[in-house]
Design a protein around this motif. Structure first.
Motif, PDB file in Angstrom:
ATOM      1  N   LEU A  38       0.830  -1.197   0.000  1.00 42.44           N
ATOM      2  CA  LEU A  38       0.000   0.000   0.000  1.00 42.44           C
ATOM      3  C   LEU A  38       0.867   1.251   0.000  1.00 42.44           C
ATOM      4  O   LEU A  38       0.593   2.202  -0.732  1.00 42.44           O
ATOM      5  CB  LEU A  38      -0.927   0.005   1.210  1.00 42.44           C
ATOM      6  CG  LEU A  38      -1.716   1.297   1.430  1.00 42.44           C
ATOM      7  CD1 LEU A  38      -2.794   1.429   0.378  1.00 42.44           C
ATOM      8  CD2 LEU A  38      -2.285   1.347   2.813  1.00 42.44           C
ATOM      9  N   ILE A  39       1.909   1.255   0.820  1.00 41.66           N
ATOM     10  CA  ILE A  39       2.810   2.408   0.860  1.00 41.66           C
ATOM     11  C   ILE A  39       3.444   2.625  -0.506  1.00 41.66           C
ATOM     12  O   ILE A  39       3.523   3.758  -0.998  1.00 41.66           O
ATOM     13  CB  ILE A  39       3.889   2.210   1.947  1.00 41.66           C
ATOM     14  CG1 ILE A  39       3.256   2.180   3.336  1.00 41.66           C
ATOM     15  CG2 ILE A  39       4.924   3.316   1.886  1.00 41.66           C
ATOM     16  CD1 ILE A  39       4.210   1.750   4.424  1.00 41.66           C
ATOM     17  N   MET A  40       3.895   1.555  -1.140  1.00 41.53           N
ATOM     18  CA  MET A  40       4.529   1.688  -2.447  1.00 41.53           C
ATOM     19  C   MET A  40       3.526   2.165  -3.513  1.00 41.53           C
ATOM     20  O   MET A  40       3.871   2.951  -4.390  1.00 41.53           O
ATOM     21  CB  MET A  40       5.145   0.358  -2.870  1.00 41.53           C
ATOM     22  CG  MET A  40       6.258  -0.119  -1.971  1.00 41.53           C
ATOM     23  SD  MET A  40       7.673   0.944  -1.991  1.00 41.53           S
ATOM     24  CE  MET A  40       8.358   0.523  -3.557  1.00 41.53           C
ATOM     25  N   LYS A  41       2.281   1.700  -3.434  1.00 38.96           N
ATOM     26  CA  LYS A  41       1.261   2.115  -4.394  1.00 38.96           C
ATOM     27  C   LYS A  41       0.892   3.581  -4.227  1.00 38.96           C
ATOM     28  O   LYS A  41       0.578   4.263  -5.203  1.00 38.96           O
ATOM     29  CB  LYS A  41       0.006   1.285  -4.196  1.00 38.96           C
ATOM     30  CG  LYS A  41      -0.398   0.274  -5.197  1.00 38.96           C
ATOM     31  CD  LYS A  41       0.078   0.452  -6.563  1.00 38.96           C
ATOM     32  CE  LYS A  41      -0.514  -0.592  -7.431  1.00 38.96           C
ATOM     33  NZ  LYS A  41      -0.067  -0.525  -8.774  1.00 38.96           N
ATOM     34  N   MET A  42       0.921   4.080  -2.997  1.00 40.17           N
ATOM     35  CA  MET A  42       0.604   5.490  -2.766  1.00 40.17           C
ATOM     36  C   MET A  42       1.638   6.398  -3.417  1.00 40.17           C
ATOM     37  O   MET A  42       1.337   7.539  -3.750  1.00 40.17           O
ATOM     38  CB  MET A  42       0.515   5.783  -1.267  1.00 40.17           C
ATOM     39  CG  MET A  42      -0.714   5.221  -0.605  1.00 40.17           C
ATOM     40  SD  MET A  42      -2.237   5.867  -1.266  1.00 40.17           S
ATOM     41  CE  MET A  42      -2.200   7.515  -0.623  1.00 40.17           C
ATOM     42  N   GLY A  43       2.858   5.915  -3.603  1.00 40.03           N
ATOM     43  CA  GLY A  43       3.878   6.705  -4.263  1.00 40.03           C
ATOM     44  C   GLY A  43       3.642   6.877  -5.747  1.00 40.03           C
ATOM     45  O   GLY A  43       4.254   7.730  -6.382  1.00 40.03           O
ATOM     46  N   SER A  44       2.759   6.092  -6.312  1.00 37.77           N
ATOM     47  CA  SER A  44       2.450   6.227  -7.742  1.00 37.77           C
ATOM     48  C   SER A  44       0.960   6.454  -7.964  1.00 37.77           C
ATOM     49  O   SER A  44       0.420   6.089  -9.003  1.00 37.77           O
ATOM     50  CB  SER A  44       2.914   4.978  -8.493  1.00 37.77           C
ATOM     51  OG  SER A  44       2.208   3.858  -8.039  1.00 37.77           O
ATOM     52  N   LEU A  45       0.311   7.078  -7.004  1.00 39.77           N
ATOM     53  CA  LEU A  45      -1.136   7.275  -7.081  1.00 39.77           C
ATOM     54  C   LEU A  45      -1.535   8.195  -8.230  1.00 39.77           C
ATOM     55  O   LEU A  45      -2.531   7.957  -8.909  1.00 39.77           O
ATOM     56  CB  LEU A  45      -1.653   7.850  -5.755  1.00 39.77           C
ATOM     57  CG  LEU A  45      -3.150   8.015  -5.629  1.00 39.77           C
ATOM     58  CD1 LEU A  45      -3.810   6.647  -5.602  1.00 39.77           C
ATOM     59  CD2 LEU A  45      -3.493   8.784  -4.381  1.00 39.77           C
ATOM     60  N   MET A  46      -0.752   9.229  -8.475  1.00 39.66           N
ATOM     61  CA  MET A  46      -1.115  10.187  -9.524  1.00 39.66           C
ATOM     62  C   MET A  46      -0.616   9.764 -10.893  1.00 39.66           C
ATOM     63  O   MET A  46      -0.873  10.461 -11.878  1.00 39.66           O
ATOM     64  CB  MET A  46      -0.585  11.567  -9.162  1.00 39.66           C
ATOM     65  CG  MET A  46      -1.328  12.163  -7.990  1.00 39.66           C
ATOM     66  SD  MET A  46      -0.796  13.806  -7.582  1.00 39.66           S
ATOM     67  CE  MET A  46      -1.184  14.699  -9.058  1.00 39.66           C
ATOM     68  N   ASN A  47       0.095   8.661 -10.995  1.00 38.33           N
ATOM     69  CA  ASN A  47       0.542   8.155 -12.294  1.00 38.33           C
ATOM     70  C   ASN A  47      -0.515   7.214 -12.846  1.00 38.33           C
ATOM     71  O   ASN A  47      -0.512   6.025 -12.577  1.00 38.33           O
ATOM     72  CB  ASN A  47       1.878   7.419 -12.168  1.00 38.33           C
ATOM     73  CG  ASN A  47       3.002   8.344 -11.832  1.00 38.33           C
ATOM     74  OD1 ASN A  47       2.932   9.519 -12.103  1.00 38.33           O
ATOM     75  ND2 ASN A  47       4.038   7.803 -11.227  1.00 38.33           N
ATOM     76  N   MET A  48      -1.421   7.764 -13.593  1.00 37.63           N
ATOM     77  CA  MET A  48      -2.487   6.957 -14.169  1.00 37.63           C
ATOM     78  C   MET A  48      -1.988   6.368 -15.479  1.00 37.63           C
ATOM     79  O   MET A  48      -1.084   6.892 -16.104  1.00 37.63           O
ATOM     80  CB  MET A  48      -3.718   7.825 -14.441  1.00 37.63           C
ATOM     81  CG  MET A  48      -4.099   8.713 -13.303  1.00 37.63           C
ATOM     82  SD  MET A  48      -5.389   8.230 -12.221  1.00 37.63           S
ATOM     83  CE  MET A  48      -6.653   7.577 -13.123  1.00 37.63           C
ATOM     84  N   GLY A  49      -2.589   5.285 -15.897  1.00 42.47           N
ATOM     85  CA  GLY A  49      -2.234   4.700 -17.179  1.00 42.47           C
ATOM     86  C   GLY A  49      -2.735   5.582 -18.310  1.00 42.47           C
ATOM     87  O   GLY A  49      -3.931   5.675 -18.547  1.00 42.47           O
ATOM     88  N   TYR A  50      -1.825   6.235 -18.982  1.00 42.72           N
ATOM     89  CA  TYR A  50      -2.223   7.201 -20.004  1.00 42.72           C
ATOM     90  C   TYR A  50      -2.324   6.589 -21.389  1.00 42.72           C
ATOM     91  O   TYR A  50      -2.730   7.271 -22.327  1.00 42.72           O
ATOM     92  CB  TYR A  50      -1.245   8.378 -20.027  1.00 42.72           C
ATOM     93  CG  TYR A  50       0.144   8.024 -20.480  1.00 42.72           C
ATOM     94  CD1 TYR A  50       0.518   8.174 -21.806  1.00 42.72           C
ATOM     95  CD2 TYR A  50       1.075   7.521 -19.594  1.00 42.72           C
ATOM     96  CE1 TYR A  50       1.783   7.847 -22.234  1.00 42.72           C
ATOM     97  CE2 TYR A  50       2.340   7.192 -20.007  1.00 42.72           C
ATOM     98  CZ  TYR A  50       2.694   7.358 -21.325  1.00 42.72           C
ATOM     99  OH  TYR A  50       3.943   7.026 -21.729  1.00 42.72           O
ATOM    100  N   GLU A  51      -1.983   5.329 -21.539  1.00 44.18           N
ATOM    101  CA  GLU A  51      -1.972   4.724 -22.867  1.00 44.18           C
ATOM    102  C   GLU A  51      -3.364   4.719 -23.504  1.00 44.18           C
ATOM    103  O   GLU A  51      -3.518   5.062 -24.679  1.00 44.18           O
ATOM    104  CB  GLU A  51      -1.440   3.286 -22.800  1.00 44.18           C
ATOM    105  CG  GLU A  51       0.019   3.183 -22.412  1.00 44.18           C
ATOM    106  CD  GLU A  51       0.231   3.152 -20.903  1.00 44.18           C
ATOM    107  OE1 GLU A  51      -0.773   3.092 -20.153  1.00 44.18           O
ATOM    108  OE2 GLU A  51       1.385   3.199 -20.484  1.00 44.18           O
TER     109      GLU A  51
END
Length: 116
Positions: A38-51
């Protein structure tokens, strides 16, 4: 009626209590791994899949379909405004790092699990 779980010896609890405590001792390490994930996922919360957004992208959907990653793509590569695109990407990374720090501090405060 003595049951040993690791170094803990339980007596007189009955079979159901012994099984429940044994299962709990096996499940706790799984929760620790889930908290770290969960901690690691919160670090990439704003990186949405833009493809998918880029594939369905056209000028008529810019206002409604724009996410941060596709906005960086559009400004940086299509409009060739490199400095503005870099600033947006840096801002996105700083927000993600802040979310990672906050989540780690909350995890450290309320539990024993944290990244550092």
């Amino acid at each position: 009626n003595v049951f040993q779980v690791g170094l803990v010896v339980l007596s007189g609890g009955g079979a159901a209590l012994n099984w429940a405590i044994a299962d709990l001792c096996l499940i706790i390490p799984v929760f620790i791994n889930l908290i770290i994930m969960l901690i690691m996922k919160m670090g990439s919360l704003m990186n949405m899949g833009y493809e998918k957004t880029i594939l369905l992208y056209n000028p008529s959907t810019y206002e409604t379909a724009d996410i941060i990653s596709s906005h960086i793509y559009r400004i940086g590569l299509l409009d060739q405004d490199w400095s503005y695109s870099t600033a947006i990407g840096l801002f996105n990374s700083v927000i993600n790092f802040g979310l990672l720090i906050i989540t780690n501090k909350i995890s450290k405060r309320y539990g024993e699990t944290s990244l550092w």
